[in-house]
Design a protein around this motif. Structure first.
Motif, PDB file in Angstrom:
ATOM      1  N   SER A  25      19.646 -23.247 -44.558  1.00 17.62           N
ATOM      2  CA  SER A  25      19.702 -21.905 -43.968  1.00 17.62           C
ATOM      3  C   SER A  25      18.490 -21.120 -44.447  1.00 17.62           C
ATOM      4  CB  SER A  25      20.986 -21.188 -44.395  1.00 17.62           C
ATOM      5  OG  SER A  25      20.959 -20.934 -45.797  1.00 17.62           O
ATOM      6  N   GLN A  26      18.273 -19.965 -43.866  1.00 17.00           N
ATOM      7  CA  GLN A  26      17.160 -19.116 -44.289  1.00 17.00           C
ATOM      8  C   GLN A  26      17.350 -18.671 -45.734  1.00 17.00           C
ATOM      9  OE1 GLN A  26      14.274 -18.597 -42.621  1.00 17.00           O
ATOM     10  NE2 GLN A  26      13.604 -17.709 -44.546  1.00 17.00           N
ATOM     11  N   ASP A  30      14.632 -19.179 -48.719  1.00 15.05           N
ATOM     12  CA  ASP A  30      14.165 -18.079 -49.569  1.00 15.05           C
ATOM     13  C   ASP A  30      14.397 -18.377 -51.045  1.00 15.05           C
ATOM     14  OD1 ASP A  30      13.401 -16.721 -47.277  1.00 15.05           O
ATOM     15  OD2 ASP A  30      15.218 -15.483 -47.211  1.00 15.05           O
TER      16      ASP A  30
END
Length: 92
Positions: A25-26, A30
């Motif tokens: 996922s993002q 990150d």
């Protein structure tokens, strides 16, 4: 090197193994970027990170994602015009 693997330097390394079985996922992207950025800033303060790219790659049959590919592009503070890069593949 994973943190804790180096004798007499338990803080040397990057904690990337914890991301191996997490859903991509993002937020994971990150977090991976942040872990790499923090480790490089601490252990390699003479480097400037130009970019960090995190991608998932599919297995040979293409039916599921099986590895995380991380590319770090960096340069030295003394010579910012010369770029280098390293690519790491986690998992298989």
């Amino acid at each position: 090197t994973e943190m804790g693997e180096r004798v007499m330097q338990p803080n040397l390394g990057v904690r990337l193994k914890k991301f191996l079985f997490e859903p991509f996922s993002q937020e994971i992207v990150d977090q991976v970027k942040n872990v790499i950025f923090e480790s490089m800033n601490y252990w390699l303060p003479f480097c400037v990170i130009n970019s960090i790219e995190v991608e998932m790659s599919n297995n040979e049959s293409g039916d599921f994602r099986s590895a995380m590919n991380i590319s770090v592009n960096f340069s030295l503070k003394k010579d910012p015009t010369t770029n280098e890069s390293i690519t790491i593949e986690l998992g298989t």
